[in-house]
Design a protein around this motif. Structure first.
Motif, short mmCIF file in Angstrom:
data_model
loop_
_atom_site.label_atom_id
_atom_site.label_comp_id
_atom_site.label_asym_id
_atom_site.label_seq_id
_atom_site.Cartn_x
_atom_site.Cartn_y
_atom_site.Cartn_z
N ASP A 108 0.84 -1.20 0.00
CA ASP A 108 0.00 0.00 0.00
C ASP A 108 0.87 1.24 0.00
N THR A 128 1.47 5.49 -2.11
CA THR A 128 1.08 6.60 -2.99
C THR A 128 2.10 6.73 -4.11
N THR A 180 -1.55 9.17 -7.11
CA THR A 180 -2.61 8.17 -6.98
C THR A 180 -2.36 7.28 -5.77
N GLU A 181 -3.43 7.03 -5.00
CA GLU A 181 -3.35 6.08 -3.89
C GLU A 181 -3.47 4.66 -4.46
#
Length: 310
Positions: A228, A230, A268-269
């Motif tokens: 996870d 960015t 963008t995440e």
């Protein structure tokens, strides 16, 4: 008559006196064994007295004579055995007769006494259980295995030091495995074609440090996000070709290079396993593969600990 009466009275007095004293018995002569033991005891005492006399009476100027006498006495008597036998008899651990026999042997036959002790120790050793011998052999074998394992570990450690010691490892590179603190996945499916560290450059030929790992994934296969994070940057360079950089928790970053296409944009995440682009061979590459890097605050880490080769 008066004289006779007096004699009778005197005789009458002497009879009770004789009965009171009783008849004195002659002592029985000593047996041969008793005489021998008495002689042994006297000999031991004489030897001891002689040693003490030599020690106390001879002055310092006759020290050489004293040493010779002492050496002669040591050769003909086992002093330790003598006192050991006497001590056992005094404490009741051994019969007096047996103790005297041992003193005699120690005084007059010390060689035989020493041989007897050696034979006794040998017998005790032979009577040790077979299990003890087996245990000793097992321990020796285990010690040999441990030694060999330590030598092999030392050899590997030495090799790693030679290849990547503080003298030749780049300052911004680290070979240690980190505890990332988050879940991650392998960014592409394929074998590792080039590892982290020094190598001969596949195009230019000279030795260079490779700051990532190359995963030989099929052309146009998915490039997945490591964890996870960015998207920090999307770009293209002459060496990396098309690439994308993603930031993660704890100051970690990952880079994915030589892509044929990028499907995300900066800011963008993204989640673990999300598609970032496609495997390609843009930039300096000899075939389709994913060049994958892992950084922490500007230091390049070895990604081999976190990827699974297909």
């Amino acid at each position: 008559m008066a004289q006779t009466a007096r004699d009778s009275v005197a005789a009458g007095r002497r009879v009770p006196s004789g009965r009171g004293r009783g008849v004195q018995k002659k002592s029985a002569p000593m047996s041969t064994a008793e005489r021998r033991r008495l002689f042994q005891l006297v000999a031991c005492g004489g030897m001891f007295v002689l040693l003490v006399a030599v020690k106390l009476l001879l002055p310092g100027r006759l020290d050489a004579i004293g040493q010779k006498v002492n050496a002669a006495l040591r050769q003909n008597m086992d002093i330790q055995a003598v006192f050991a036998a006497i001590g056992q008899a005094a404490s009741g651990q051994q019969d007096v007769g047996q103790a005297l026999d041992e003193v005699y042997e120690a005084v007059f036959h010390p060689e035989a006494f020493s041989a007897y002790e050696t034979a006794a120790k040998s017998i005790e050793k032979e009577e040790e259980p077979a299990a003890m011998e087996s245990l000793r052999a097992s321990r020796a074998e285990q010690a040999a295995d441990d030694t060999q394992e330590q030598e092999e570990t030392a050899e590997v450690s030495t090799l790693a030091y030679v290849l990547y010691s503080n003298q030749n490892l780049p300052e911004n590179a680290c070979m240690e495995q980190k505890l990332l603190g988050f879940d991650y996945c392998t960014p592409a499916d394929g074998p590792i074609s080039s590892g982290f560290g020094y190598r001969d450059h596949p195009v230019e030929g000279e030795e260079r440090f490779h700051y990532g790992v190359d995963i030989a994934a099929p052309d146009s296969s998915d490039v997945c996000c490591f964890a996870d994070g960015t998207v920090k940057a999307v770009g293209e360079s002459s060496s990396y070709g098309k690439y994308v950089i993603v930031t993660h928790a704890g100051g970690y970053e990952t880079l994915y290079a030589h892509c044929s296409a990028i499907s995300v944009s900066s800011g963008t995440e993204v989640g673990r396993g999300d598609t970032l682009g496609k495997v390609g061979q843009t930039g300096i590459a000899t075939g389709p593969h994913l060049h994958f890097e892992l950084h922490q605050e500007g230091v390049y880490l070895n990604p081999i600990y976190y990827v699974s080769a297909a």
